[in-house]
Design a protein around this motif. Sequence first.
Motif, PDB file in Angstrom:
ATOM      1  N   UNK A  98     -11.184 135.491  32.676  1.00  0.00           N
ATOM      2  CA  UNK A  98     -12.238 134.177  32.983  1.00  0.00           C
ATOM      3  C   UNK A  98     -13.372 134.583  31.887  1.00  0.00           C
ATOM      4  N   UNK A  99     -13.936 135.658  31.938  1.00  0.00           N
ATOM      5  CA  UNK A  99     -15.055 135.934  30.941  1.00  0.00           C
ATOM      6  C   UNK A  99     -14.901 135.722  29.635  1.00  0.00           C
ATOM      7  N   UNK A 100     -13.778 136.387  29.167  1.00  0.00           N
ATOM      8  CA  UNK A 100     -13.393 136.304  27.665  1.00  0.00           C
ATOM      9  C   UNK A 100     -13.044 135.027  27.342  1.00  0.00           C
ATOM     10  N   UNK A 101     -12.344 134.088  28.024  1.00  0.00           N
ATOM     11  CA  UNK A 101     -12.121 132.863  27.820  1.00  0.00           C
ATOM     12  C   UNK A 101     -13.434 132.093  27.651  1.00  0.00           C
ATOM     13  N   UNK A 102     -14.268 132.411  28.525  1.00  0.00           N
ATOM     14  CA  UNK A 102     -15.682 131.542  28.397  1.00  0.00           C
ATOM     15  C   UNK A 102     -16.429 131.948  27.284  1.00  0.00           C
ATOM     16  N   UNK A 103     -16.382 133.249  26.705  1.00  0.00           N
ATOM     17  CA  UNK A 103     -16.986 133.511  25.644  1.00  0.00           C
ATOM     18  C   UNK A 103     -16.401 133.230  24.495  1.00  0.00           C
ATOM     19  N   UNK A 104     -15.088 133.036  24.458  1.00  0.00           N
ATOM     20  CA  UNK A 104     -14.412 132.454  23.165  1.00  0.00           C
ATOM     21  C   UNK A 104     -14.706 131.060  22.969  1.00  0.00           C
ATOM     22  N   UNK A 105     -14.920 130.378  24.144  1.00  0.00           N
ATOM     23  CA  UNK A 105     -15.317 128.883  24.064  1.00  0.00           C
ATOM     24  C   UNK A 105     -16.611 128.722  23.636  1.00  0.00           C
ATOM     25  N   UNK A 106     -17.503 129.343  23.995  1.00  0.00           N
ATOM     26  CA  UNK A 106     -18.908 129.469  23.530  1.00  0.00           C
ATOM     27  C   UNK A 106     -19.021 129.895  22.132  1.00  0.00           C
ATOM     28  N   UNK A 107     -18.201 130.911  21.711  1.00  0.00           N
ATOM     29  CA  UNK A 107     -18.209 131.296  20.241  1.00  0.00           C
ATOM     30  C   UNK A 107     -17.785 130.024  19.234  1.00  0.00           C
ATOM     31  N   UNK A 108     -16.664 129.421  19.798  1.00  0.00           N
ATOM     32  CA  UNK A 108     -16.129 128.273  18.854  1.00  0.00           C
ATOM     33  C   UNK A 108     -17.195 127.277  19.089  1.00  0.00           C
ATOM     34  N   UNK A 109     -17.713 126.901  20.052  1.00  0.00           N
ATOM     35  CA  UNK A 109     -18.872 126.016  20.134  1.00  0.00           C
ATOM     36  C   UNK A 109     -20.260 126.285  19.565  1.00  0.00           C
ATOM     37  N   UNK A 110     -20.395 127.556  19.098  1.00  0.00           N
ATOM     38  CA  UNK A 110     -21.816 127.929  18.446  1.00  0.00           C
ATOM     39  C   UNK A 110     -22.883 128.203  19.368  1.00  0.00           C
ATOM     40  N   UNK A 111     -22.644 128.404  20.715  1.00  0.00           N
ATOM     41  CA  UNK A 111     -23.539 128.725  21.730  1.00  0.00           C
ATOM     42  C   UNK A 111     -23.564 130.058  22.222  1.00  0.00           C
TER      43      UNK A 111
END
Length: 116
Positions: A98-111
Amino acid sequence: MTDTMGSKSGKENNKDMDQTSDVNKNKDKGKTTNGTKGLNPKMELKAVPFDPRFPNQNQTRNCYQNYLDYHRCLKVKNGDEDYCHWYKYVYTELCPRAWTDKWDDQRESGIFAGRI
């Protein structure tokens, strides 16, 4: 029935032994012949080696640091995943999905808060 010393008669002792063996039979259900439950006997279990930068039991920072190191490595090596696979192995073993999925989403969003 118990005698004056509080010990059980032979019949009661046998009854207790039968109940104990029933419990042990139920515990053994679902186990393979080598005693491992649901594991492939040929599968080799490996742990992430000790990293002296993170000597404590809590490995949260180790997880996060290896996640950052993997993506920094990809950036420096122009996306060469073969070169950076060690960092990915470590963070996938230590970090909850769940953490890595969240971080991947944040990286893609630029946040994403980390510096990569």
